[in-house]
Design a protein around this motif. Structure first.
Motif, PDB file in Angstrom:
ATOM      1  N   ALA A 116       5.023  51.972  86.032  1.00  0.00           N
ATOM      2  CA  ALA A 116       5.709  51.983  84.730  1.00  0.00           C
ATOM      3  C   ALA A 116       4.688  51.970  83.594  1.00  0.00           C
ATOM      4  O   ALA A 116       4.862  52.676  82.590  1.00  0.00           O
ATOM      5  CB  ALA A 116       6.635  50.764  84.619  1.00  0.00           C
ATOM      6  N   VAL A 117       3.628  51.181  83.756  1.00  0.00           N
ATOM      7  CA  VAL A 117       2.639  51.060  82.679  1.00  0.00           C
ATOM      8  C   VAL A 117       1.906  52.388  82.449  1.00  0.00           C
ATOM      9  O   VAL A 117       1.871  52.877  81.315  1.00  0.00           O
ATOM     10  CB  VAL A 117       1.672  49.888  82.961  1.00  0.00           C
ATOM     11  N   PRO A 118       1.339  53.028  83.499  1.00  0.00           N
ATOM     12  CA  PRO A 118       0.702  54.315  83.204  1.00  0.00           C
ATOM     13  C   PRO A 118       1.702  55.377  82.734  1.00  0.00           C
ATOM     14  O   PRO A 118       1.360  56.192  81.872  1.00  0.00           O
ATOM     15  CB  PRO A 118       0.039  54.713  84.531  1.00  0.00           C
ATOM     16  N   GLN A 119       2.919  55.370  83.250  1.00  0.00           N
ATOM     17  CA  GLN A 119       3.888  56.367  82.778  1.00  0.00           C
ATOM     18  C   GLN A 119       4.177  56.175  81.287  1.00  0.00           C
ATOM     19  O   GLN A 119       4.229  57.139  80.515  1.00  0.00           O
ATOM     20  CB  GLN A 119       5.183  56.305  83.599  1.00  0.00           C
ATOM     21  N   ALA A 120       4.371  54.926  80.876  1.00  0.00           N
ATOM     22  CA  ALA A 120       4.609  54.677  79.450  1.00  0.00           C
ATOM     23  C   ALA A 120       3.371  55.047  78.631  1.00  0.00           C
ATOM     24  O   ALA A 120       3.470  55.655  77.562  1.00  0.00           O
ATOM     25  CB  ALA A 120       4.985  53.215  79.225  1.00  0.00           C
ATOM     26  N   TYR A 121       2.199  54.720  79.171  1.00  0.00           N
ATOM     27  CA  TYR A 121       0.958  55.017  78.460  1.00  0.00           C
ATOM     28  C   TYR A 121       0.786  56.524  78.222  1.00  0.00           C
ATOM     29  O   TYR A 121       0.549  56.975  77.104  1.00  0.00           O
ATOM     30  CB  TYR A 121      -0.241  54.462  79.238  1.00  0.00           C
ATOM     31  N   TYR A 122       0.911  57.331  79.299  1.00  0.00           N
ATOM     32  CA  TYR A 122       0.714  58.778  79.138  1.00  0.00           C
ATOM     33  C   TYR A 122       1.780  59.371  78.214  1.00  0.00           C
ATOM     34  O   TYR A 122       1.511  60.283  77.433  1.00  0.00           O
ATOM     35  CB  TYR A 122       0.742  59.486  80.495  1.00  0.00           C
ATOM     36  N   ASN A 123       3.002  58.881  78.329  1.00  0.00           N
ATOM     37  CA  ASN A 123       4.033  59.364  77.413  1.00  0.00           C
ATOM     38  C   ASN A 123       3.684  59.021  75.977  1.00  0.00           C
ATOM     39  O   ASN A 123       3.857  59.835  75.071  1.00  0.00           O
ATOM     40  CB  ASN A 123       5.399  58.776  77.792  1.00  0.00           C
ATOM     41  N   LYS A 124       3.196  57.807  75.758  1.00  0.00           N
ATOM     42  CA  LYS A 124       2.855  57.378  74.403  1.00  0.00           C
ATOM     43  C   LYS A 124       1.794  58.303  73.790  1.00  0.00           C
ATOM     44  O   LYS A 124       1.963  58.786  72.668  1.00  0.00           O
ATOM     45  CB  LYS A 124       2.345  55.930  74.430  1.00  0.00           C
ATOM     46  N   ILE A 125       0.713  58.543  74.559  1.00  0.00           N
ATOM     47  CA  ILE A 125      -0.360  59.345  73.947  1.00  0.00           C
ATOM     48  C   ILE A 125       0.045  60.803  73.779  1.00  0.00           C
ATOM     49  O   ILE A 125      -0.527  61.511  72.972  1.00  0.00           O
ATOM     50  CB  ILE A 125      -1.712  59.233  74.706  1.00  0.00           C
ATOM     51  N   GLU A 126       1.085  61.245  74.523  1.00  0.00           N
ATOM     52  CA  GLU A 126       1.550  62.620  74.302  1.00  0.00           C
ATOM     53  C   GLU A 126       2.751  62.660  73.349  1.00  0.00           C
ATOM     54  O   GLU A 126       3.421  63.685  73.230  1.00  0.00           O
ATOM     55  CB  GLU A 126       1.850  63.290  75.642  1.00  0.00           C
ATOM     56  N   GLY A 127       3.070  61.542  72.714  1.00  0.00           N
ATOM     57  CA  GLY A 127       4.034  61.569  71.614  1.00  0.00           C
ATOM     58  C   GLY A 127       5.495  61.325  71.964  1.00  0.00           C
ATOM     59  O   GLY A 127       6.372  61.476  71.110  1.00  0.00           O
ATOM     60  N   ILE A 153       7.911  52.355  72.896  1.00  0.00           N
ATOM     61  CA  ILE A 153       8.743  53.526  73.212  1.00  0.00           C
ATOM     62  C   ILE A 153      10.170  53.025  73.449  1.00  0.00           C
ATOM     63  O   ILE A 153      10.355  51.966  74.043  1.00  0.00           O
ATOM     64  CB  ILE A 153       8.230  54.233  74.498  1.00  0.00           C
ATOM     65  N   GLU A 154      11.172  53.776  73.007  1.00  0.00           N
ATOM     66  CA  GLU A 154      12.561  53.410  73.338  1.00  0.00           C
ATOM     67  C   GLU A 154      12.830  53.653  74.815  1.00  0.00           C
ATOM     68  O   GLU A 154      12.259  54.576  75.407  1.00  0.00           O
ATOM     69  CB  GLU A 154      13.529  54.291  72.539  1.00  0.00           C
ATOM     70  N   CYS A 155      13.737  52.877  75.379  1.00  0.00           N
ATOM     71  CA  CYS A 155      13.992  52.993  76.817  1.00  0.00           C
ATOM     72  C   CYS A 155      15.492  52.977  77.090  1.00  0.00           C
ATOM     73  O   CYS A 155      16.206  52.093  76.631  1.00  0.00           O
ATOM     74  CB  CYS A 155      13.306  51.836  77.547  1.00  0.00           C
ATOM     75  N   GLY A 178      14.375  44.942  75.276  1.00  0.00           N
ATOM     76  CA  GLY A 178      14.787  45.868  74.228  1.00  0.00           C
ATOM     77  C   GLY A 178      15.374  47.179  74.718  1.00  0.00           C
ATOM     78  O   GLY A 178      15.654  48.069  73.919  1.00  0.00           O
ATOM     79  N   ALA A 179      15.571  47.330  76.033  1.00  0.00           N
ATOM     80  CA  ALA A 179      16.104  48.581  76.563  1.00  0.00           C
ATOM     81  C   ALA A 179      17.625  48.634  76.418  1.00  0.00           C
ATOM     82  O   ALA A 179      18.287  47.609  76.267  1.00  0.00           O
ATOM     83  CB  ALA A 179      15.732  48.729  78.038  1.00  0.00           C
ATOM     84  N   SER A 180      18.152  49.846  76.471  1.00  0.00           N
ATOM     85  CA  SER A 180      19.597  50.051  76.478  1.00  0.00           C
ATOM     86  C   SER A 180      20.014  50.412  77.911  1.00  0.00           C
ATOM     87  O   SER A 180      19.440  51.301  78.529  1.00  0.00           O
ATOM     88  CB  SER A 180      19.923  51.183  75.493  1.00  0.00           C
ATOM     89  N   VAL A 181      21.001  49.698  78.442  1.00  0.00           N
ATOM     90  CA  VAL A 181      21.367  49.825  79.856  1.00  0.00           C
ATOM     91  C   VAL A 181      22.823  50.256  79.990  1.00  0.00           C
ATOM     92  O   VAL A 181      23.706  49.669  79.361  1.00  0.00           O
ATOM     93  CB  VAL A 181      21.176  48.482  80.598  1.00  0.00           C
ATOM     94  N   THR A 182      23.067  51.285  80.799  1.00  0.00           N
ATOM     95  CA  THR A 182      24.418  51.803  81.010  1.00  0.00           C
ATOM     96  C   THR A 182      24.721  51.836  82.495  1.00  0.00           C
ATOM     97  O   THR A 182      23.874  52.213  83.293  1.00  0.00           O
ATOM     98  CB  THR A 182      24.515  53.242  80.438  1.00  0.00           C
ATOM     99  N   SER A 183      25.929  51.453  82.866  1.00  0.00           N
ATOM    100  CA  SER A 183      26.359  51.526  84.259  1.00  0.00           C
ATOM    101  C   SER A 183      26.529  52.993  84.657  1.00  0.00           C
ATOM    102  O   SER A 183      27.100  53.787  83.907  1.00  0.00           O
ATOM    103  CB  SER A 183      27.684  50.767  84.410  1.00  0.00           C
ATOM    104  N   SER A 184      26.024  53.343  85.837  1.00  0.00           N
ATOM    105  CA  SER A 184      26.088  54.728  86.304  1.00  0.00           C
ATOM    106  C   SER A 184      26.933  54.839  87.573  1.00  0.00           C
ATOM    107  O   SER A 184      26.749  54.029  88.474  1.00  0.00           O
ATOM    108  CB  SER A 184      24.676  55.248  86.585  1.00  0.00           C
TER     109      SER A 184
END
Lengths: 452, 452
Positions: A116-127, A153-155, A178-184
């Motif tokens: 989760a941390v590297p995924q959020a990191y790479y997404n952050k630096i790519e905007g 980042i919003e989640c 701070g995430a928004s959670v929906t039942s699927s």
């Protein structure tokens, strides 16, 4: 004092993830575009993922550097401890030695923050402004929610309905981050509405929740998608588990004879296994490497090795993997993180190469093992992790029966603090084993896309 | 990479607990027998506690050796990590440095196993078959349940009713460890029945639950009693927290200007504070040492320093302590571990000596701090620990306002994984602040025993 914890200092956090693809004797089958049936290219994935993760997805480099800011976040809980379960050994009266790598020390309580941390990191630096994802038991969703909070980042999380209902505290944790959670399935997406129309009372599944999260990302240019398992780059990030463990087992002066991990999508299994398989391919390890599945959802042990979709609504590319059929909705076992119809293509591939084996554990045996573990070791495992515990206890008792020493290593992928409802149900005698759902799986397999 | 975790190896677990009684400039007031009003002797306590703990209760030795088997169990999670909260510092944009000693790494999730383990150990070697105890939020009850499972002792827990209802997962954890848990007040004891007759709708309180657990132990020769806070020997066991922290702060190259801990009965506060007060008495530390109380139950800030009972049914000896009156039943705040009418006599004594100060935090401020901490640091604190977090944030913001550096140290006594119901209520806007319950406290104080 007997050693029970094998710790490495902060500066021994690995500098690079290990990519076994570089060392495989036979390449993996390509991922195919579901329309053209041709191998997909990076541009096909660009709407969903940042380019750095797409490059990792297809990389053949053996070592991929872990960015400094990611190691900095890892440093809060990594290197994660390796424990010798001496009290459990005594309780079992076994000649076997039992080691476990404990990933529940992460703030979100499982191995999932490793990716989760590297995924959020790479997404952050790519905007990327917003990430959408699915979660089963909630380990992945809460980890991504936490990583998104760290990087701003919003989640948005689609949480499988049966887990959403069983695990309100896990949802509360995601919301605290701070995430928004929906039942699927939800009425927010076309995929969700289609499933609800056909199966209004469905438990939901990871396959359905993936469809919803992918749909949202595909339709919104400000949203990307994040997956908690299955894909190569996710498994890659988890290799910190095995890389650290190899060093820690050396500290302990031991070499594992058998290596165990539970397997749903395959990421915690791969995290421990791949670095050891790398050693195995070089002749440095003879260990049996065993994936432990729930009897109710046994993709490696009973599935076909075939091209299939990663999701139920068939929005993803086709991947060659062990699958029970992407339309199969697994029974509502409490190990929500293992309720996935498929298995990571990379794990499926090393299984096909004969490098690993697989076994199954029934729900009641998994919980019995969890209780025994808690009373001996103090830690109450997540229902998913209980499958690995049960298999480890099985190995230890077999060693006792045979009167043989054996060094058992498993990964305890997370704690069960947010899963106590399932322990309440278990202790009240309200849980059951599930027969292998042969008919539903046969139907789902009959519907596999005809791609060879 | 910036250092954020200061770890000590397993062999740096302290060899001895630190007993500040040896260094105090003025002795503590004696504990009195409620009938004779004379100082009690070891024989008065023998029905409740094993002799080794009674000896620790009255010891004036500076160092008391930690038994090998206790250190062996400690080794699973001790030395506990000291963290620098760099992401929280950035979020607050403060010139202050914030360090926290994290006790949530124990398998039961709080500092309570630090004393549960030695208490179970000493009882085991002295032949105790069964331990009875009280618990508020459940941190103590689950820790004792775990320690009893490790040493093969039966465990009976009276859990304060409001927490029993608010925290079903905490109860499930105790039951997973094999303990028997009863909502308090219960119909199982005379004390419980008396309270129920007068206040059938009561929330319960730690004072009531203590009465029940003490009564059970006093009546059954096979059962002894275990207390999770307040008494000298309990506070003594917690000093591992501060002893380790002093070494870890040296590793970090820093010295705290202010030291903070939440205080209910006083054990986690004492655990961090006493070793630092020992340094202070030797002129080696100038730190302000601050106990943080809930506004709804402020024994140090608003109580009388007087002789009072430790429990509501008046079964315990009389102790000189800061008290709100032993018949005061605190409001049902979610920080159940802080709902106690009194304060440990040793903490009360060092407060009286002017060595420490106290402050209060309102419930909503505590939860707001917890959410802010979780988003920055990943760890979701227990509602009790949120009081320390809130006070640390207050200090950091004050430092910012004054434009001054300041080194803040607090103990994060446990995680909130079993307290998510309170976060759900907070996020839904359903929690409230409590006015200082002046009238109830005045009534309870009016009923204090007249002993000077």
């Amino acid at each position: 004092m007997e050693s029970i914890q094998y710790n490495l200092p902060q500066n021994r956090i690995p500098l690079a993830w290990y990519n076994i693809v570089a060392d495989l004797p036979k390449p993996m089958a390509p991922v195919l575009h579901p329309g053209t049936l041709q191998p997909i290219g990076p541009e096909d994935l660009a709407p969903l993922f940042p380019m750095s993760l797409i490059q990792q997805e297809v990389s053949r480099e053996r070592e991929i550097e872990i960015p400094g800011p990611v190691r900095q976040v890892y440093a809060q809980w990594r290197p994660a401890p390796l424990f010798r379960a001496r009290r459990l050994e005594k309780a079992l009266d076994t000649p076997a030695k039992i080691y476990y790598k404990y990933e529940g020390v992460s703030p979100a309580g499982s191995h999932k923050p490793n990716t989760a941390v590297p995924q959020a990191y790479y997404n952050k630096i790519e905007g990327t402004k917003r990430l959408s994802t699915e979660t089963g038991a909630g380990q992945w969703g809460s980890s991504l929610a936490m990583a998104c909070a760290f990087f701003g980042i919003e989640c948005k999380v689609y949480m499988v309905r049966v887990s959403y209902d069983q695990k309100p505290y896990r949802r509360a944790l995601m919301e605290a981050y701070g995430a928004s959670v929906t039942s699927s399935p939800s009425i927010e997406t076309e995929s969700g509405r289609a499933i609800l129309a056909e199966h209004p009372d469905t438990n939901g599944s990871l396959g359905i929740a993936i469809s919803e999260a992918v749909e949202v990302a595909a339709k919104d240019p400000n949203t990307k998608y994040a997956l908690g398992s299955v894909l190569n780059h996710v498994l890659l990030h988890q290799t910190v588990i095995g890389l650290e463990t190899i060093e820690q087992m050396a500290l302990a002066g031991d070499e594992p004879d058998v290596i165990l991990a539970c397997a749903g999508g395959g990421s915690n299994f791969a995290g421990l296994a791949m670095p050891y398989l790398g050693r195995k391919l070089k002749g440095q390890s003879q260990a049996r490497v065993v994936a432990v599945e729930p009897s109710a959802c046994p993709s490696l042990t009973k599935g076909h090795f075939a091209y299939d979709f990663g999701d139920t609504a068939h929005l993803t590319p086709l991947m060659r993997m062990h699958t029970l059929g992407s339309t199969f909705i697994p029974p509502g076992i409490h190990a929500g993180g293992l309720r996935y119809h498929g298995m990571a293509p990379l794990v499926s591939h090393v299984m096909d190469l004969g490098l690993v084996e697989a076994t199954t554990v029934q729900q009641l045996d998994a919980f019995a093992a969890g209780i025994q573990f808690a009373r001996a070791e103090g830690i109450i495992p997540a229902p998913e992790a209980n499958h690995a515990v049960a298999a480890a206890i099985r190995e230890a008792l077999q060693a006792k029966e045979e009167g043989k020493e054996r060094t058992i290593l498993f990964v305890l992928s997370g704690h069960g603090h947010f899963d106590m409802q399932s322990y309440i149900a278990y202790q009240a005698g309200k849980l059951e084993n599930y027969e292998y759902p042969a008919e539903e799986i046969a139907m789902a397999l009959a519907g596999l896309p005809s791609v060879s």
